[in-house]
Motif scaffolding. Structure first.
Motif, mmCIF file in Angstrom:
data_model
loop_
_atom_site.group_PDB
_atom_site.id
_atom_site.type_symbol
_atom_site.label_atom_id
_atom_site.label_comp_id
_atom_site.label_asym_id
_atom_site.label_seq_id
_atom_site.Cartn_x
_atom_site.Cartn_y
_atom_site.Cartn_z
ATOM 1 N N TRP A 116 0.848 -1.202 0.000
ATOM 2 C CA TRP A 116 0.000 0.000 0.000
ATOM 3 C C TRP A 116 0.879 1.246 0.000
ATOM 4 N N LYS A 117 1.850 1.291 0.886
ATOM 5 C CA LYS A 117 2.725 2.459 1.006
ATOM 6 C C LYS A 117 3.730 2.551 -0.136
ATOM 7 N N GLY A 118 4.042 1.434 -0.773
ATOM 8 C CA GLY A 118 5.035 1.423 -1.837
ATOM 9 C C GLY A 118 4.470 1.675 -3.221
ATOM 10 N N ALA A 119 3.160 1.910 -3.318
ATOM 11 C CA ALA A 119 2.517 2.089 -4.622
ATOM 12 C C ALA A 119 2.982 3.380 -5.295
ATOM 13 N N VAL A 120 3.220 3.280 -6.592
ATOM 14 C CA VAL A 120 3.554 4.445 -7.409
ATOM 15 C C VAL A 120 2.605 4.495 -8.598
ATOM 16 N N LYS A 121 2.594 5.629 -9.254
ATOM 17 C CA LYS A 121 1.717 5.869 -10.400
ATOM 18 C C LYS A 121 1.794 4.708 -11.398
ATOM 19 N N GLY A 122 0.625 4.179 -11.759
ATOM 20 C CA GLY A 122 0.553 3.092 -12.731
ATOM 21 C C GLY A 122 0.410 1.707 -12.116
ATOM 22 N N TYR A 131 -3.553 2.876 -10.011
ATOM 23 C CA TYR A 131 -3.141 3.946 -9.111
ATOM 24 C C TYR A 131 -2.693 5.142 -9.943
ATOM 25 N N ALA A 132 -3.307 6.308 -9.659
ATOM 26 C CA ALA A 132 -3.027 7.518 -10.429
ATOM 27 C C ALA A 132 -2.035 8.436 -9.722
ATOM 28 N N GLY A 133 -1.582 8.046 -8.548
ATOM 29 C CA GLY A 133 -0.650 8.861 -7.782
ATOM 30 C C GLY A 133 -1.375 9.790 -6.825
ATOM 31 N N HIS A 134 -0.642 10.275 -5.841
ATOM 32 C CA HIS A 134 -1.155 11.244 -4.862
ATOM 33 C C HIS A 134 -2.416 10.774 -4.144
ATOM 34 N N GLY A 135 -2.543 9.461 -3.919
ATOM 35 C CA GLY A 135 -3.679 8.927 -3.166
ATOM 36 C C GLY A 135 -4.953 8.739 -3.969
ATOM 37 N N TYR A 136 -4.855 8.708 -5.296
ATOM 38 C CA TYR A 136 -6.030 8.533 -6.157
ATOM 39 C C TYR A 136 -5.908 7.280 -7.009
ATOM 40 N N MET A 137 -7.062 6.758 -7.391
ATOM 41 C CA MET A 137 -7.135 5.553 -8.218
ATOM 42 C C MET A 137 -8.215 5.763 -9.279
ATOM 43 N N ILE A 138 -7.978 5.215 -10.457
ATOM 44 C CA ILE A 138 -8.982 5.206 -11.524
ATOM 45 C C ILE A 138 -9.473 3.780 -11.631
ATOM 46 N N HIS A 139 -10.800 3.604 -11.585
ATOM 47 C CA HIS A 139 -11.354 2.250 -11.661
ATOM 48 C C HIS A 139 -12.760 2.260 -12.238
ATOM 49 N N ALA A 140 -13.202 1.075 -12.622
ATOM 50 C CA ALA A 140 -14.570 0.856 -13.069
ATOM 51 C C ALA A 140 -15.273 0.160 -11.905
ATOM 52 N N LYS A 171 -10.552 9.207 -4.520
ATOM 53 C CA LYS A 171 -9.561 9.311 -3.458
ATOM 54 C C LYS A 171 -9.569 7.982 -2.707
ATOM 55 N N LEU A 172 -8.369 7.444 -2.448
ATOM 56 C CA LEU A 172 -8.275 6.182 -1.700
ATOM 57 C C LEU A 172 -8.441 6.479 -0.210
ATOM 58 N N THR A 173 -9.576 6.121 0.307
ATOM 59 C CA THR A 173 -9.922 6.374 1.704
ATOM 60 C C THR A 173 -9.519 5.197 2.589
ATOM 61 N N ARG A 174 -9.798 5.337 3.887
ATOM 62 C CA ARG A 174 -9.527 4.236 4.826
ATOM 63 C C ARG A 174 -10.292 2.966 4.437
ATOM 64 N N TYR A 175 -11.456 3.137 3.854
ATOM 65 C CA TYR A 175 -12.231 1.976 3.410
ATOM 66 C C TYR A 175 -11.392 1.125 2.454
ATOM 67 N N TYR A 176 -10.758 1.767 1.476
ATOM 68 C CA TYR A 176 -9.938 1.030 0.519
ATOM 69 C C TYR A 176 -8.684 0.460 1.178
ATOM 70 N N LYS A 177 -8.109 1.193 2.095
ATOM 71 C CA LYS A 177 -6.930 0.683 2.794
ATOM 72 C C LYS A 177 -7.275 -0.583 3.579
ATOM 73 N N ARG A 178 -8.428 -0.576 4.232
ATOM 74 C CA ARG A 178 -8.882 -1.765 4.989
ATOM 75 C C ARG A 178 -9.114 -2.967 4.077
ATOM 76 N N ASN A 179 -9.560 -2.705 2.869
ATOM 77 C CA ASN A 179 -9.903 -3.789 1.947
ATOM 78 C C ASN A 179 -8.821 -4.088 0.914
ATOM 79 N N PHE A 180 -7.666 -3.447 1.059
ATOM 80 C CA PHE A 180 -6.541 -3.657 0.148
ATOM 81 C C PHE A 180 -6.028 -5.102 0.308
ATOM 82 N N SER A 181 -5.836 -5.776 -0.819
ATOM 83 C CA SER A 181 -5.354 -7.166 -0.763
ATOM 84 C C SER A 181 -4.089 -7.399 -1.589
ATOM 85 N N GLY A 182 -3.450 -6.331 -2.031
ATOM 86 C CA GLY A 182 -2.181 -6.472 -2.761
ATOM 87 C C GLY A 182 -2.086 -5.524 -3.941
ATOM 88 N N GLY A 183 -0.884 -5.400 -4.434
ATOM 89 C CA GLY A 183 -0.646 -4.550 -5.594
ATOM 90 C C GLY A 183 0.477 -5.125 -6.439
#
Length: 181
Positions: free
Chosen positions: A123-129, A144-153, A164-176
């Protein structure tokens, strides 16, 4: 040896003799310093491996920027289950399409993408793309679009969006993963 106020000295420097002349009071033997160059991998020039790694990273960064730019152009397109564009997308179809535009072929489903891409990111190591996966079974992915944002369908009835990637997404993050390396 002293001749006419000069001292002649002989110094061995890396197997060769050197004859030096100078004032008698400045006659100090000099020693050659041996500096060992770093060992290079067989068949490569020193620093070549590092240059190749930098080149690979630079190429990945360019591809990532292309993938994010392409994903951003899809904002507003409708979600459609199984949609792989153009015009409608599901989450993995958008990730796959964005990276395809950047010249990287990815499998079709979220689980296949995660398994196929060797470079995993935190989660912390994510970079643009990078592709970020969520929920059990990694059933959702976003770019991941950078600066705490994500583009998704997101899901049926919604459109491709940047969020904006909120705590909800951080809680449900399962890898990158980081495609394109």
């Amino acid at each position: 040896m002293t001749t006419g106020g000069l001292v002649l000295t002989t110094t061995a420097a890396v197997g060769a003799s050197v004859l030096a002349a100078g004032p008698a009071q400045a006659a100090v033997p000099q020693r050659a310093a041996l500096v060992k160059a770093p060992a290079a991998a067989p068949g490569t020039a020193p620093g070549r491996a590092a240059t190749a790694k930098q080149s690979r990273a630079a190429k990945q960064k360019t591809r990532a920027a292309t993938a994010v730019k392409y994903a951003a152009k899809q904002i507003g397109d409708p979600y459609r289950y199984g949609g792989d564009g153009p015009g409608s997308w599901d989450c993995s179809g958008l990730a796959q399409g964005a990276w395809r535009k950047a010249g990287v072929k990815l499998p079709r489903t979220t689980q296949q993408i995660y398994k196929a891409v060797g470079k995993k990111v935190s989660w912390k190591g994510a970079v643009k793309g990078d592709l970020l996966f969520f929920y059990g079974g990694r059933s959702h992915v976003g770019v991941y679009a950078g600066h705490g944002y994500m583009i998704h369908a997101p899901n049926s009835g919604e459109k491709v969006k940047k969020i904006k990637l909120t705590r909800y997404y951080k809680r449900n993050f399962s890898g990158g993963v980081r495609p394109g390396l």
